[in-house]
Scaffold this active site. Structure first.
Site, PDB file in Angstrom:
ATOM      1  N   ASP A 273       4.984  48.452 -50.965  1.00 10.68           N
ATOM      2  CA  ASP A 273       5.489  47.153 -50.484  1.00 10.68           C
ATOM      3  C   ASP A 273       7.001  47.055 -50.651  1.00 10.68           C
ATOM      4  OD1 ASP A 273       2.752  46.573 -50.214  1.00 10.68           O
ATOM      5  OD2 ASP A 273       2.661  45.653 -52.188  1.00 10.68           O
TER       6      ASP A 273
ATOM      7  N   GLU B  18       0.111  40.132 -42.459  1.00 12.85           N
ATOM      8  CA  GLU B  18       0.769  39.803 -43.720  1.00 12.85           C
ATOM      9  C   GLU B  18       2.071  40.598 -43.804  1.00 12.85           C
ATOM     10  OE1 GLU B  18      -1.785  40.947 -46.938  1.00 12.85           O
ATOM     11  OE2 GLU B  18      -1.864  43.052 -46.332  1.00 12.85           O
TER      12      GLU B  18
END
Length: 440
Positions: A14, A193
């Protein structure tokens, strides 16, 4: 530094890359070795000089949602859940960490240094009518605009955004909520997302993970409130590789743009490692998709230096990279038909013979097999030789054609058995590949 860009034992998915001063900082989640769930209860920060992307420094833990042997929890007042997908921005000389906490209201930390540690400033403050995503702010990304205004983008299955009070950096401006900044549709490129905003040459970009989660898409708008137009994908971590979710962003380092993303290891979708690829942004703002490579920040790999097997960017036929310990990450589960690939080696243009030697360092699994060496393409590329691998641990050598120039290299593996029990070897792990080198 080749892909993955951090040391063998570090899992930072991420990734949010940010250049502050003369260093690039990588903020991200922290996966745990051998875990059956995503992320950890702590965040870590790594950085490198923009002049030397081969030397990354670990700054240690930066924030905690649970106490450990060395740190107190920063969020004990209201939660002890896992920390996901942080972002960090600089405003008026201070650095602000935006932390998403699973199932809990997120928060903002502050530090005088980009590497932290970050001390809790506040939970997000908002009226319920001014926050989407049930007020959780999933995978929040933050943009400090040129005029000093601050915007936060977030969401799960729907994209949301708000303006943040630039005076305190944690309060959501009343009336600023806007849903579906990437308009919803019914396509694989719909928002899922992993919001990450950037402003580039006057355009507003939103990097995100779509319903097809192995890709990173981007959308563009002419103002921070959108609507953002979906433009296409930049990278796919599941192309000829064991894929999973994806999350990352864009960063310009010394005039070169990169897409940061992560890849899966250990045969799961949980153990994710930071990677980067060079990209080009066209004058009209568009970005062409790029392939996964083994390069990271390197222009080319040197075939005459030992290559660790774990920087493979193509893994087909069931094989995957696994962690045996802090020092060893071989390609394992290599079966007949498996393909292991590396992009790109520069073999140079100087040679005195017609052949060279390939040396493989393997851990044997009691089987005999043949490694076919192909260049440029694993299906239609030229086969330049073979290397036979035996049953035991050690080094195996094969004479192959000497090549020049820049090439991808692929190892296509077949077992060496025939007769009554040939089918039994189709699913056997033939060997583990640890490392290799070419020798003239």
């Amino acid at each position: 530094m080749p892909n993955p860009i951090l040391p063998l034992w570090e899992y930072i998915p991420d990734g949010e890359p940010r250049v502050f001063g003369d260093r690039v900082y990588l903020y991200g989640s922290h996966d745990r070795t051998g875990s059956d769930s995503f992320c950890d209860y702590k965040l870590k920060v790594w950085s490198a000089s923009v002049q030397d992307l081969n030397s990354w420094q670990c700054h240690g833990d930066s924030f905690h949602s649970r106490s450990d042997a060395d740190h107190e929890s920063d969020t004990a007042e209201w939660t002890d859940r896992e920390l996901y997908a942080p972002d960090v921005v600089c405003k008026d000389g201070k650095y602000y960490l935006y932390a998403y906490i699973v199932g809990s209201r997120g928060c903002v930390g502050v530090s005088d240094r980009p590497e932290g540690p970050f001390k809790l400033l506040s939970k997000y403050k908002y009226d319920e009518s001014d926050a989407g995503d049930e007020g959780i702010f999933n995978d929040a990304g933050v943009l400090v605009d040129d005029d000093g205004r601050v915007y936060i983008y977030y969401g799960f299955e729907r994209s949301h955004m708000n303006e943040i009070n630039a005076g305190n950096m944690f309060e959501i401006v009343k009336g600023s909520y806007k849903p579906d900044v990437i308009p919803a549709g019914n396509n694989d490129d719909d928002f899922f997302e992993a919001s990450s905003p950037r402003k580039i040459d006057g355009r507003y970009y939103l990097i995100y993970s779509p319903k097809k989660g192995s890709r990173l898409f981007y959308a563009i708008a002419d103002n921070p409130y959108g609507p953002f137009k979906r433009m296409g994908y930049i990278i796919d971590n599941g192309k000829d590789y064991p894929g999973g979710n994806n999350h990352g962003s864009l960063c310009c380092i010394n005039g070169q743009w990169y897409i940061f993303y992560h890849r899966m290891t250990n045969g799961t979708i949980m153990s994710r490692r930071a990677c980067a690829e060079r990209i080009e942004i066209s004058p009209d703002g568009t970005i062409e998709p790029v392939e996964m490579t083994s390069l990271g920040f390197e222009a080319s790999l040197d075939p005459y230096k030992v290559t660790p097997a774990e920087i493979a960017c193509v893994l087909k036929g069931g094989c995957f990279i696994t962690e045996k310990n802090s020092f060893s990450r071989p390609v394992t589960n290599i079966k007949t038909g498996s393909v292991i690939g590396y992009r790109y080696f520069d073999f140079g243009d100087d040679f005195s013979g017609t052949t060279m030697e390939l040396c493989l360092n393997v851990s044997g699994c009691g089987c005999s097999s043949t490694v076919h060496v192909l260049i440029d393409d694993y299906e239609n590329g030229e086969e330049i030789g073979v290397c036979r691998v035996g049953m035991h641990d050690g080094e195996y050598k094969g004479r192959i054609k000497c090549v020049t120039g820049r090439h991808a290299v692929f190892f296509k593996v077949e077992h060496d058995y025939s007769g009554w029990f040939v089918d039994a070897f189709k699913e056997r792990n033939l060997f583990d590949l640890n490392e290799f080198v070419f020798r003239k």
